[in-house]
Design an enzyme around this catalytic site. Structure first.
Site, PDB file in Angstrom:
ATOM      1  CG  HIS A   1      -2.102   0.842   1.183  1.00  0.00           C
ATOM      2  ND1 HIS A   1      -2.050   2.208   1.008  1.00  0.00           N
ATOM      3  CD2 HIS A   1      -3.415   0.531   1.268  1.00  0.00           C
ATOM      4  CE1 HIS A   1      -3.281   2.688   1.012  1.00  0.00           C
ATOM      5  NE2 HIS A   1      -4.128   1.708   1.146  1.00  0.00           N
TER       6      HIS A   1
ATOM      7  N   GLY B   1       0.294  -4.927   1.638  1.00  0.00           N
ATOM      8  CA  GLY B   1      -0.898  -5.166   0.827  1.00  0.00           C
ATOM      9  C   GLY B   1      -0.584  -5.828  -0.506  1.00  0.00           C
TER      10      GLY B   1
ATOM     11  CE1 TYR C   1      -3.223  -5.815   5.439  1.00  0.00           C
ATOM     12  CE2 TYR C   1      -4.489  -7.826   5.242  1.00  0.00           C
ATOM     13  CZ  TYR C   1      -3.742  -6.823   4.660  1.00  0.00           C
ATOM     14  OH  TYR C   1      -3.512  -6.831   3.302  1.00  0.00           O
TER      15      TYR C   1
END
Ligand code: LCV
Length: 257
Positions: free
Chosen positions: A64, A108, A138
């Site tokens: 991410h 991610g 998460y």
């Protein structure tokens, strides 16, 4: 700027992550390019899609884009987050998506890779899920993805240590379908895609969709969901999350006191 490059070869398509200056960090713009690339492939009726990075990278994807993680009490992995949209686009894509992995995979991007239908790696591939490093709680679907890929104790080790699982072990625990020498990775993966592409796309599409539906059928009642969200909210509205993101952005070690 196209953050993904697309190519159609014979009966399969290749999508290449193309944001090397930021180690293919998954910004919203990159994910939307990825989703557009998948739609392009579907319009062109390719039978298999390979998701890869350039063979010259050391890092397949840094996960991410931390600079885009919210710092205003918003769930960093909410249903509408681009990363989650990208993961669902891969899971629902009506043909096999094969992750071809040369280089390191973080956060991610691990979730993206394990939601591809197969992973073919070379000895440079590693997999690290990193929320514990950033103070990120998460999300349930993400944890479910890992639990459906590796045994519970391995998933816990990955989440608690945030350490990379190296290539050999990644194959041993089932993250990687095949581990092949670096020089053979592209040919092996492309040949496999071509082979699958010669089978019935209708049969494969319906088996992939059934596997998704059946694999996702976790009976959890609404109160339990509310409990989970309450637990997560306390974390992403807490000190650790803010410290984790700030430390990353300031290029310093976090202090999770
Ligand atoms: C934005 C980046 C990033 C990046 N975002 O190159 O799973 S969760 O819950 O944690 C989820 C929220 C998630 O996925 O979080 C992200 C988790 N990712 C990581 O922890 C990996 C962070 N990155 C790294 O550890 C290193 O960048 C690696 C090892 C990937 C590559 O190291 P290398 O020395 O080759 P740099 O670190 O110098 O990074 C090059 C540029 O990419 C940016 C980084 O800020 C730098 O930008 P500048 O040149 O502008 O300084 N970058 C790297 N990762 N996830 N930006």
């Amino acid at each position: 700027m196209a953050y993904t490059l697309t190519e159609i070869i014979d009966n399969f398509g290749v999508i290449t992550l193309n944001r090397e200056d930021k180690r293919n960090a998954l910004s919203g713009a990159l994910i939307y390019d990825l989703i557009n690339s998948l739609e392009f492939m579907e319009r062109n009726k390719v039978r298999v899609v390979i998701l890869r990075a350039s063979s010259r990278v050391k890092c397949w994807s840094a996960g991410h884009d931390v600079a885009e993680l919210p710092t205003t009490n918003v769930d960093p992995l909410r249903y509408s987050d681009p990363l989650e949209l990208g993961i669902r686009a891969i899971r629902k894509y009506p043909a096999p998506v094969i992750a071809m992995i040369h280089g390191t995979v973080w956060g991610g991007a691990c979730d993206i890779a394990i939601n591809c239908d197969l992973i073919i790696g070379d000895p440079t591939c590693t997999f690290a899920i990193t929320p514990a490093k950033l103070g990120v709680p998460y999300n349930p679907s993400g944890i479910m993805h890992f639990l459906s890929r590796v045994p519970l104790n391995i998933a816990k080790e990955m989440f608690f240590t945030a350490l990379p699982i190296e290539a050999e072990r990644a194959e041993r625990v089932g993250i990687v379908n095949h581990l092949v020498p670096e020089a053979e990775l592209e040919k092996f993966t492309y040949d496999l895609a071509r082979h699958i592409g010669n089978h019935s796309s209708e049969s494969i599409a319906v088996m992939k969709e059934q596997a998704r539906i059946i694999g996702d059928s976790f009976p959890i009642n609404p109160e339990t969901w509310e409990y989970i969200q309450e637990l997560r909210r306390k974390v992403y509205q807490g000190k650790h999350y803010y410290e984790g993101i700030s430390a990353f952005m300031e290029k310093r070690k976090p202090n999770f006191e």
